[in-house]
Design an enzyme around this catalytic site. Sequence first.
Site, PDB file in Angstrom:
ATOM      1  N   LEU A   1     -12.593  49.567  40.114  1.00  0.00           N
ATOM      2  CA  LEU A   1     -13.890  49.507  39.435  1.00  0.00           C
ATOM      3  C   LEU A   1     -13.850  48.540  38.261  1.00  0.00           C
ATOM      4  O   LEU A   1     -12.913  48.592  37.453  1.00  0.00           O
ATOM      5  CB  LEU A   1     -14.273  50.905  38.943  1.00  0.00           C
ATOM      6  CG  LEU A   1     -15.423  51.004  37.937  1.00  0.00           C
ATOM      7  CD1 LEU A   1     -16.749  50.553  38.564  1.00  0.00           C
ATOM      8  CD2 LEU A   1     -15.543  52.423  37.381  1.00  0.00           C
ATOM      9  N   SER A   2     -14.867  47.693  38.136  1.00  0.00           N
ATOM     10  CA  SER A   2     -15.060  46.840  36.979  1.00  0.00           C
ATOM     11  C   SER A   2     -13.847  45.923  36.772  1.00  0.00           C
ATOM     12  O   SER A   2     -13.551  45.098  37.627  1.00  0.00           O
ATOM     13  CB  SER A   2     -15.356  47.711  35.750  1.00  0.00           C
ATOM     14  OG  SER A   2     -15.806  46.927  34.669  1.00  0.00           O
TER      15      SER A   2
END
Length: 313
Positions: free
Chosen positions: A143-144
């Site tokens: 994520l991210s």
Amino acid sequence: MRRFLFLLLTCVAVLAAGVAPASAATIGQVTGFGSNPGALQMFEYKPDGLAAGRPVVVALHGCTQNATGYGQGSGWVELAQRAGFTLVLPQQQQANNISGCFNWFQAGDITRGQGEVESIAQMTRWAIADSGADPARVYVTGLSAGGGMTAAMLATYPDLFAGGGVVAGLPYGCATSVADAYSCMYPGKDLTPAQWAAKVPSYSGPWPTVSIWQGSADYTVAPANERELMEQWTAVHGISTTPSATDTVAGYPHAQYRDASGRTVVETYTITGMGHGQPIDPGTGPGQCGQAGAYLLDVNLCAAAQMTSAWAL
């Protein structure tokens, strides 16, 4: 005798319902997995009694998160238990990045054999050997900043991973400094597919498949990055940027990009109305997983479960 009968009937009821007994497995830290040039920490979840030849998934947390919180909140821990695979959870240290972000934008951390990507590769190899896993069924997702590092792992170690899932992430080579990273995140960079592909080191073997997830209302990582990631990886695979097929999953647009054999090698999920975070769908039903929290967003679709299905884990 009554107690014995009660326990016996309880066991029968559990088996009839198809509910597996709770596992005693826990997330544990692993040390001594390699030279660790990126100075990362390694955590692992391995279900009790896991048979040899099972897959490995590497899951990379986002900024301000940690390995355990992301592993549990994203749903990857419960899926590892449910489907039976080893889960590797690398963790950043504040000495490397004050916000706990993986350094997806630092050349020394995204070059094969160096820094953080090499540390993650060492963790992955250690887990394969330790669990007797199938080396052809190894995947990475994040994520991210973890999504940016997922793209880096796919670009620099395509021989190690069969596929990856980039959630609210960035194309490989998008930034080369902290200042550059912010402009890459928002508003994003608009390059041609060929320009993006040129940033990926050459490789003669089969490339990993790529699943790309992005919220349409993400003001941390611009939604344009979904398009740029798609263009980078379709170009790497040598296929068209025009989708081979489109549909909706849980009401969200989904596009598939297939190679000459008809195999989907790149796909995108656009989560309309979602901000910055990991899509989850808490619950115990088929396809459900995750626990809501910061950057763990209940949108009635669990990205981890979709990847688990797509990768036939």
